[in-house]
Design an enzyme around this catalytic site. Structure first.
Site, short mmCIF file in Angstrom:
data_model
loop_
_atom_site.label_atom_id
_atom_site.label_comp_id
_atom_site.label_asym_id
_atom_site.label_seq_id
_atom_site.Cartn_x
_atom_site.Cartn_y
_atom_site.Cartn_z
N GLY A 1 1.92 -30.26 5.88
CA GLY A 1 0.47 -30.48 5.93
C GLY A 1 -0.23 -29.73 4.82
O GLY A 1 0.40 -29.11 3.95
N TYR B 1 -7.10 -30.45 23.62
CA TYR B 1 -6.58 -29.78 22.42
C TYR B 1 -6.77 -28.27 22.53
O TYR B 1 -5.84 -27.49 22.31
CB TYR B 1 -7.30 -30.32 21.19
CG TYR B 1 -7.04 -29.55 19.91
CD1 TYR B 1 -5.78 -29.53 19.32
CD2 TYR B 1 -8.07 -28.85 19.28
CE1 TYR B 1 -5.55 -28.83 18.15
CE2 TYR B 1 -7.85 -28.15 18.11
CZ TYR B 1 -6.59 -28.14 17.55
OH TYR B 1 -6.35 -27.44 16.39
N ASP C 1 12.11 -28.89 14.54
CA ASP C 1 11.24 -29.30 15.64
C ASP C 1 10.98 -28.08 16.53
O ASP C 1 11.89 -27.57 17.18
CB ASP C 1 11.92 -30.41 16.44
CG ASP C 1 11.05 -30.96 17.56
OD1 ASP C 1 9.98 -30.37 17.84
OD2 ASP C 1 11.44 -31.96 18.18
#
Length: 282
Positions: free
Chosen positions: A9, A116, A31
């Site tokens: 990102g 979130y 992961d």
């Protein structure tokens, strides 16, 4: 070697660009929801950028958000503790209610109003419980990936005017500056383990959009203020999410630059691709 899960990102890209010691890896390579100490071989520190950040989607996909934002950081923190590797975990202003009238300190009561925010708060708890560091940030934008600055630049070239909310206040944060701060934190590892790091100062999304137009050489008056109520979203946005940097400075860390200065520097660094001929709409 500083290992960066979620490293593809905008923040991971900047961490890798700032230090040859950074190994930024994708979720396919590591992961966090199934990480073990063996995955950390060779790491001297870990900066966790892996996150489920689709704020609206999380309202109906909270199980997946919880797996990435809470379970994953917890497993990573346990793996780091087992391997004797310090962990720095990146979190968010969404852990607060957004009802404050002064900048939030790390010690202020939390009260997330979104799925979130709830999942990120649980991730914080698990990391701190395992002895890691947590850095909350907000309104992040960078050269890589999609973000508010790029969206405003695209709209500037395609619309004669646009409306942007003027009743949500925060601190825009250039991912380059945040990355530099995280690397400094990794070299210091202060006693204080819960910190805030954002660009200095504060503005609204409306003020931020006007500044983007100014950097583009466009007329900022083409940006018009509106209210949050005019643009309802599945997940409520914090009305006030300014994070205090006092604890960061008290830990001996350099404050991030003021958001407006950082925006100018970001444009010089190419956060928006140069225009190829068309004049701004006026």
């Amino acid at each position: 070697m500083i290992l960066v899960p979620g490293g593809r990102g905008q923040l991971g890209h900047d961490l890798a660009a700032l230090s040859p010691d950074v190994r930024a890896v994708s979720s396919a390579e590591l992961d966090v929801t199934s990480v073990t100490a063996a995955d950390l071989a060779g790491a001297t520190a870990v900066v966790n950028c892996a996150a489920y950040t689709a704020v609206d989607a999380a309202e109906t996909d909270e199980d997946r958000a919880f797996a990435v934002n809470a379970v994953g950081p917890g497993l990573l923190a346990e793996a780091c503790a087992s391997a004797g590797v310090p962990l720095i975990h990146v979190s968010t202003d969404y852990v607060f209610s957004g009802d404050a009238v002064r900048p939030y300190e790390p010690s202020d009561p939390v009260g997330p109003k979104t799925a979130y925010g709830r999942t990120k708060l649980e991730g914080e708890r698990r990391v701190l419980e395992a002895g890691g560091w947590v850095v909350r940030t907000a309104w992040v934008y960078g050269v890589h990936g999609s973000n508010f600055v790029k969206t405003m630049a695209a709209l500037e070239s395609s619309k004669p005017s646009l409306s942007v909310v003027d009743d949500q206040t925060g601190s825009p944060t250039w991912s380059h500056d945040l990355a530099a701060g995280l690397l400094e934190l990794a070299s210091v590892l202060p006693e204080q383990r819960l910190l805030h790091a954002t660009g200095g100062g504060e503005t609204t999304w409306f003020g931020f959009a006007r500044a983007v137009f100014e950097e583009l050489g466009a007329d900022p008056d083409r940006v018009r203020p509106c209210t949050t109520a005019e643009f309802p979203r599945p997940a409520p946005r914090p009305a006030y999410s300014v994070l205090s940097g006092e604890a960061w400075a008290a830990a001996g860390l350099r404050p991030l630059p003021h958001w407006r200065d950082a925006l100018t520097a970001a444009f010089r660094a190419g956060v928006v691709a140069p225009r190829t001929g068309a004049a701004p709409l006026g």
